[in-house]
Enzyme design. Sequence first.
Site, short mmCIF file in Angstrom:
data_model
loop_
_atom_site.label_atom_id
_atom_site.label_comp_id
_atom_site.label_asym_id
_atom_site.label_seq_id
_atom_site.Cartn_x
_atom_site.Cartn_y
_atom_site.Cartn_z
N LYS A 115 -30.06 121.49 33.52
CA LYS A 115 -31.40 122.90 33.87
C LYS A 115 -32.81 123.48 33.51
O LYS A 115 -33.32 123.81 34.33
CB LYS A 115 -30.40 124.28 32.78
CG LYS A 115 -29.25 125.09 33.36
CD LYS A 115 -28.56 126.03 32.37
CE LYS A 115 -27.36 126.53 32.89
NZ LYS A 115 -27.19 127.92 32.55
N LYS A 198 -19.44 122.06 43.14
CA LYS A 198 -18.77 123.42 43.01
C LYS A 198 -19.53 124.82 43.40
O LYS A 198 -20.43 125.00 43.68
CB LYS A 198 -17.61 123.44 41.28
CG LYS A 198 -19.12 123.93 40.63
CD LYS A 198 -18.38 123.91 39.03
CE LYS A 198 -19.50 124.90 38.96
NZ LYS A 198 -19.49 125.85 37.13
N LYS A 201 -23.02 130.73 42.20
CA LYS A 201 -24.26 131.73 43.01
C LYS A 201 -25.46 131.16 42.93
O LYS A 201 -25.95 131.13 43.46
CB LYS A 201 -24.19 132.55 41.87
CG LYS A 201 -24.57 132.27 39.67
CD LYS A 201 -24.57 133.47 39.42
CE LYS A 201 -25.01 132.66 37.82
NZ LYS A 201 -23.60 133.00 36.93
P1 ADP Z 1 -22.41 130.33 38.46
O1 ADP Z 1 -21.69 128.54 38.57
O2 ADP Z 1 -22.02 130.79 39.94
O3 ADP Z 1 -22.85 130.41 37.78
P2 ADP Z 1 -20.92 130.30 36.01
O4 ADP Z 1 -21.25 129.39 35.45
O5 ADP Z 1 -21.41 131.76 35.90
O6 ADP Z 1 -20.68 130.01 37.26
O7 ADP Z 1 -19.37 130.38 35.65
C1 ADP Z 1 -18.96 131.39 34.56
C2 ADP Z 1 -17.22 131.04 34.23
O8 ADP Z 1 -16.63 131.07 36.41
C3 ADP Z 1 -17.58 130.23 33.71
O9 ADP Z 1 -15.79 130.00 33.50
C4 ADP Z 1 -17.29 128.67 34.94
O10 ADP Z 1 -16.12 127.22 33.97
C5 ADP Z 1 -16.22 129.49 35.74
N1 ADP Z 1 -16.67 129.10 37.47
C6 ADP Z 1 -17.38 129.13 37.79
N2 ADP Z 1 -18.10 128.57 38.99
C7 ADP Z 1 -16.76 127.96 39.13
C8 ADP Z 1 -15.65 127.16 40.04
N3 ADP Z 1 -16.29 127.13 40.95
N4 ADP Z 1 -14.32 127.09 39.80
C9 ADP Z 1 -13.97 127.70 38.60
N5 ADP Z 1 -14.09 127.93 38.03
C10 ADP Z 1 -15.48 128.29 38.10
NA NA Z 2 -23.56 127.64 36.68
#
Ligand code: ADP
Ligand code: NA
Length: 330
Positions: A115, A198, A201
């Site tokens: 990050k 994956k 957002k």
């Molecule tokens: P982002 O990647 O959109 O920033 P976060 O890191 O805030 O999402 O993830 C919040 C939760 O959702 C975590 O538990 C993460 O493992 C799960 N998560 C996020 N993106 C995915 C995905 N594409 N597939 C499965 N689980 C996900």
């Molecule tokens: Na994230």
Amino acid sequence: VPAPRVLSGIQPTADSFHLGNLLGALRQWVALQDDHDAFYCVVDLHAITAEQPDPAVLRQRTLVSAAQLLALGVDPERSTLFVQSHVPEHAQLAWVLQCLTGFGEASRMTQFKDKSTREGAGAASVGLFTYPVLQAADILLYQAARVPVGEDQRQHLELTRDLATRFNGRYGDTFTLPEAYVPPGAAKVLDLQSPDKKMSKSLPPAGCVNLLDDPKVTAKKIRSAVTDTGREVVADPVGKPGVTNLLAIHSALSGQSTAQLEEHFAGRGYGDLKKELADVVTEAFAPVQQRTAELLADTAELERVLAAGAARARAVAAPTLATVYERVGF
Ligand code: ADP
Ligand code: NA
């Protein structure tokens, strides 16, 4: 035997949760309530590790996050649902734990390296650097036995266990050592435009299906999903990652197995898959959207639910912190 305690948090850093959050985490939050003593928090302290320029937006996203969790089925009677900043013990314990964390130890956290590289040299905040220590405080305050984790969070949970072990060794047995828990049925959702990554957002919005998107927007995103060469609707993660991802989303929401879906789409093309998947997704989202809107129409009631959750959380967190302070010598 009391139900094992589980803790999980999610950041209020978007206007909506997305399909990856839902199928990879939040559906499991709802299911875990049946056989766990669940603590779920909207982690707004974590959110400000990245700049949040507008306080009103952060406050609204915190409420919208809580509303979506309730709408998805997090039950505030059975689980403790709260906002992290409402429980000051998180920041207080985090400070104590920061003083037990080696600078080199924190520097090895790969998520910070990733990050901070993205932010540019020197631009990342110290809060982003100590983020995993705040996470450790979130978990240890509640003596959580289990923490649902994806692969990217394993290193942070290891740090949590190391800090708990260190504190216990130095000051006497205080913290439960949490275990990583992979809840059954968690699916990894790939980005619709870049199915080698994956869904997130942080990627361009066209590849990310949001729970609160208008159904027309969702249908368009699914119609425009990158598919693969060939025309047969079959799962093949290497040769057809895009189609395989669409099948996995369908399967997770419809409950049909991949084999059933392959059979169902035999002799039909990608267009049919996308059309049907758009219906499956928008139909699954519709009641959750409606419930979210109802909850947000009465923010006083929503805030009351969150205040009650914070009171329950503090009833656990405050005694833990009191023990810690006493043992440290405060
Ligand atoms: P982002 O990647 O959109 O920033 P976060 O890191 O805030 O999402 O993830 C919040 C939760 O959702 C975590 O538990 C993460 O493992 C799960 N998560 C996020 N993106 C995915 C995905 N594409 N597939 C499965 N689980 C996900
Ligand atoms: Na994230």
